[in-house]
Scaffold this active site. Structure first.
Site, PDB file in Angstrom:
ATOM      1  N   GLY A 101      56.836  60.317  30.306  1.00  0.00           N
ATOM      2  CA  GLY A 101      57.051  59.098  31.089  1.00  0.00           C
ATOM      3  C   GLY A 101      57.596  57.978  30.215  1.00  0.00           C
ATOM      4  N   ARG A 129      56.376  61.372  39.299  1.00  0.00           N
ATOM      5  CA  ARG A 129      55.767  60.092  38.885  1.00  0.00           C
ATOM      6  C   ARG A 129      56.625  58.905  39.326  1.00  0.00           C
ATOM      7  NH1 ARG A 129      53.867  60.776  32.759  1.00  0.00           N
ATOM      8  NH2 ARG A 129      53.074  58.685  33.175  1.00  0.00           N
ATOM      9  N   ASP A 322      44.477  55.813  28.464  1.00  0.00           N
ATOM     10  CA  ASP A 322      44.730  57.193  28.043  1.00  0.00           C
ATOM     11  C   ASP A 322      43.443  57.880  27.574  1.00  0.00           C
ATOM     12  OD1 ASP A 322      47.361  56.889  28.669  1.00  0.00           O
ATOM     13  OD2 ASP A 322      48.083  56.714  26.613  1.00  0.00           O
ATOM     14  N   LYS A 349      49.615  59.641  36.149  1.00  0.00           N
ATOM     15  CA  LYS A 349      49.917  60.069  34.769  1.00  0.00           C
ATOM     16  C   LYS A 349      50.421  61.522  34.793  1.00  0.00           C
ATOM     17  CE  LYS A 349      48.860  56.206  32.859  1.00  0.00           C
ATOM     18  NZ  LYS A 349      49.863  55.424  32.144  1.00  0.00           N
ATOM     19  N   ARG A 395      46.055  65.522  27.644  1.00  0.00           N
ATOM     20  CA  ARG A 395      44.796  64.810  27.343  1.00  0.00           C
ATOM     21  C   ARG A 395      43.591  65.492  27.997  1.00  0.00           C
ATOM     22  NH1 ARG A 395      46.817  61.004  24.182  1.00  0.00           N
ATOM     23  NH2 ARG A 395      48.692  59.937  24.846  1.00  0.00           N
TER      24      ARG A 395
HETATM   25  C1  S3P Z   1      52.580  54.188  26.970  1.00  0.00           C
HETATM   26  C2  S3P Z   1      52.023  53.381  27.917  1.00  0.00           C
HETATM   27  C3  S3P Z   1      50.929  53.799  28.791  1.00  0.00           C
HETATM   28  C4  S3P Z   1      50.312  55.120  28.397  1.00  0.00           C
HETATM   29  C5  S3P Z   1      51.301  56.120  27.929  1.00  0.00           C
HETATM   30  C6  S3P Z   1      52.137  55.586  26.776  1.00  0.00           C
HETATM   31  C7  S3P Z   1      53.613  53.623  26.082  1.00  0.00           C
HETATM   32  O1  S3P Z   1      51.398  53.843  30.109  1.00  0.00           O
HETATM   33  O2  S3P Z   1      49.545  55.652  29.451  1.00  0.00           O
HETATM   34  O3  S3P Z   1      50.638  57.298  27.492  1.00  0.00           O
HETATM   35  O4  S3P Z   1      53.898  54.206  25.025  1.00  0.00           O
HETATM   36  O5  S3P Z   1      54.160  52.558  26.428  1.00  0.00           O
HETATM   37  P1  S3P Z   1      51.626  52.521  30.987  1.00  0.00           P
HETATM   38  O6  S3P Z   1      53.084  52.304  31.056  1.00  0.00           O
HETATM   39  O7  S3P Z   1      50.989  52.840  32.291  1.00  0.00           O
HETATM   40  O8  S3P Z   1      50.968  51.366  30.281  1.00  0.00           O
END
Ligand code: S3P
Length: 436
Positions: A101, A129, A322, A349, A395
Site C-alpha cells: 500500500g 484496498r 501496525d 490493511k 503481521r
Molecule cells: C505506512 C503507514 C501506515 C502503516 C503502513 C506503513 C507508511 O498506514 O499502516 O504499514 O509507511 O506510511 P497509514 O497510511 O494508514 O498511516
C-alpha cells in the site's frame, strides 16, 4: 508454506530487527524526486521495498544493490541514480506495487505531477484496498485519474500535470495519504495546506525537510511551499520498531525471557507500542539513545512481565496501528479486559486485521469479540495450540509465530512465508532466541 512453532522453554539473546520498511520506501522515493545519485545503507530486503524499486526503475531511476567484496565487513548497499521527476519517462508497462500500500499511494502522489500516462496496480489484496482517498485530492489539484470501483480501486490510470496547491482536510489520519499529497504539493503551483485529523508517522516530513523542502508543521496542519531545490541525501536506515514489536511482546508474555533489540528506530510517531506495553505492565527499557539521519534510534531491552488489560483508542491508534495484531495477542495473555477502539482503518490493511486477528486468536482459545472499530479481549493468561492461517498478512503470520512460543502446544501457521513482505529473516530470528 506451512510453519509449525513449538513452545519455547526460554527466550534469550540479541537481535537486530530488519530495516525500517517505512523509512526505506521514503529513502528510495523521495530521493528519486531530485536528479542525482545517493547511497542508502540498510535498505529493507522485504518484498514491499523491492516493489518500490521496480516501480521507480520503470520511471527511469537506476536502483542497484551493491554487494561488498567477499570477506569484507561491509553490508550491501543500495545505489540510486535518478534523472529527477521532471525527466521521468512514461512507463512502458503497468507499475505493479504488489502487496505494498505504501508503494502504491506514494507512487500515485509522485505521478500526480508527471504529464504522461501511467497505470498502477497490485496483488489481489492491494486491488481491494481504498485508493479513492488519494484520487480525490489529486483530482482537486488537477490530475486526471480513473480506476475501477468508481475510480477508487486499482488498477488506476493517472495522467498528472500542472497541479495547483489546495487546502485539504484529510478524512483519515494516514501517513501514506499525507505523504502522497506532500509529494504532489512540492511540484504544484502555490501553497498547499493539509489538515490532519491526528498525528501519523512523520518520516516523510522529516526527510523532505532534511532534503531542503519547505514543509512547516503548525499543530496538525502541514504547510508546503514549492520552490526550494531538493537535494538528494545518503541515508542509513535503522531497525523497524514494527518488526521489533513482535519480540517485545514475546519477551513480555514469555515467563522466562530476556531479549535485547539493537538499533531500533524510536521516532515518537511510531512508539505507541512502547507506551501501550508499559501501560500493560511490561518491563521495556531503552538504552544508547541517539540520532541517526534525523531519526531517533535506541536499543530496547524486554523481560518477562505480568501484563494487565488496558484501553487503547483515540489519537493513539495511528501511532500503534501496525502493532494491533500482536498487542491483541499480548492482551489475550494478560489479566483483565483490553478494549481497542477507533481502529476501523485496520479493516483496510493487507487483510481486515480486526476480523483476521479475532478469528485466528479465537482458534487458539482467546476470548475476543469484534466491534465495528475495534476488539474486546478478555485476557485468560494462557492459550492453546492449533492450526491457524495468516490470511496472507505478514503481521498476522508473525503474531501467530509469537503465539506458538507461549501456547501449551504447537501452533501451525498456513501461508507463513508471507513474513517476507517486511521481515524475510523472521523465522530464523525466532529460532535463534530459543534457549532450549
Ligand atoms: C505506512 C503507514 C501506515 C502503516 C503502513 C506503513 C507508511 O498506514 O499502516 O504499514 O509507511 O506510511 P497509514 O497510511 O494508514 O498511516
Amino acid at each position: 508454506m506451512n510453519r509449525s512453532v513449538l513452545p519455547a522453554g526460554e527466550l534469550s539473546g540479541t537481535l537486530s530487527p530488519p530495516a525500517d520498511k517505512s523509512v526505506s520506501h521514503r529513502a528510495a522515493i523521495l530521493n528519486s524526486l531530485a536528479a542525482g545519485s545517493v547511497t542508502v545503507h540498510n535498505y529493507s530486503e522485504g518484498a514491499d521495498c523491492r516493489s518500490t524499486l521496480e516501480c521507480l526503475r520503470l520511471l527511469g531511476v537506476t536502483a542497484e544493490v551493491v554487494n561488498p567484496a567477499e570477506g569484507s565487513e561491509e553490508e550491501p548497499k543500495l545505489v540510486l541514480t535518478s534523472p529527477g521527476l521532471e525527466n521521468f519517462n512514461e512507463p512502458e508497462t503497468v507499475l505493479d506495487a504488489q502487496n505494498s500500500g505504501t508503494t502504491m499511494r506514494f507512487i500515485m502522489g509522485l505521478l500526480g505531477s508527471t504529464p504522461f500516462l501511467s497505470v498502477v496496480t497490485g496483488d489481489r489484496s492491494l486491488r481491494a484496498r481504498p485508493m479513492g482517498r488519494v484520487v480525490q485530492p489529486l483530482r482537486l489539484m488537477g490530475a486526471q485519474v480513473m480506476g475501477r470501483g468508481s475510480d477508487s480501486l486499482a488498477p488506476l490510470a493517472i495522467r498528472g500535470g500542472d497541479l495547483n496547491g489546495i487546502e485539504y482536510t484529510m478524512p483519515v489520519a494516514s501517513a501514506q495519504l499525507k505523504s502522497a499529497l506532500l509529494m504532489a504539493a512540492l511540484f504544484a503551483n502555490g501553497e498547499t495546506v493539509l489538515l490532519q485529523p491526528a498525528l501519523s508517522r512523520d518520516h516523510t516530513e522529516r526527510m523532505l525537510r532534511a532534503m531542503g523542502a519547505d514543509v512547516v508543521e503548525d499543530g496538525l496542519a502541514l504547510v508546503v511551499r514549492p520552490g526550494p531545490k531538493l537535494t538528494p541525501m545518503d541515508i542509513t536506515v535503522s531497525g523497524d520498531i514494527s518488526s521489533a514489536a513482535f519480540w517485545l511482546v514475546a519477551g513480555a508474555v514469555h515467563p522466562n525471557a530476556r531479549i535485547r533489540l539493537s538499533n531500533v528506530g524510536v521516532n515518537p510517531s511510531r512508539t505507541g507500542v512502547l507506551d501501550v506495553l508499559r501501560d500493560m505492565g511490561a518491563s521495556v527499557t531503552e538504552q544508547n539513545a541517539r540520532m541517526e539521519g534525523g531519526e531517533p534510534v535506541a536499543d530496547l531491552m524486554v523481560e518477562s512481565s505480568e501484563l494487565r488489560g488496558v484501553e487503547i483508542g483515540g489519537d493513539m491508534i495511528p501511532i500503534v496501528q501496525d502493532e494491533v495484531p500482536v498487542l491483541a495477542l499480548a492482551a489475550a495473555l494478560a489479566r483483565g479486559t483490553t478494549t481497542i477502539r477507533d481502529a476501523q482503518e485496520l479493516r483496510y490493511k493487507e487483510s481486515d486485521r480486526l476480523h483476521a486477528t479475532a478469528t485466528e486468536l479465537t482458534k487458539l482459545g482467546a476470548k475476543i469479540s469484534e466491534l465495528p472499530d475495534g476488539l474486546v479481549i478478555e485476557g485468560s493468561g494462557a492459550l492453546q495450540g492449533g492450526a491457524c492461517d495468516s490470511h496472507g498478512d505478514h503481521r498476522l503470520a508473525m503474531t501467530l509465530g509469537i503465539a506458538g512460543l507461549v501456547t501449551r502446544e504447537a501452533v501451525d501457521i498456513a501461508d507463513a512465508d508471507v513474513v517476507d513482505i517486511s521481515y524475510p529473516g523472521f523465522w530464523g530470528d525466532l529460532d535463534s532466541l530459543r534457549g532450549d
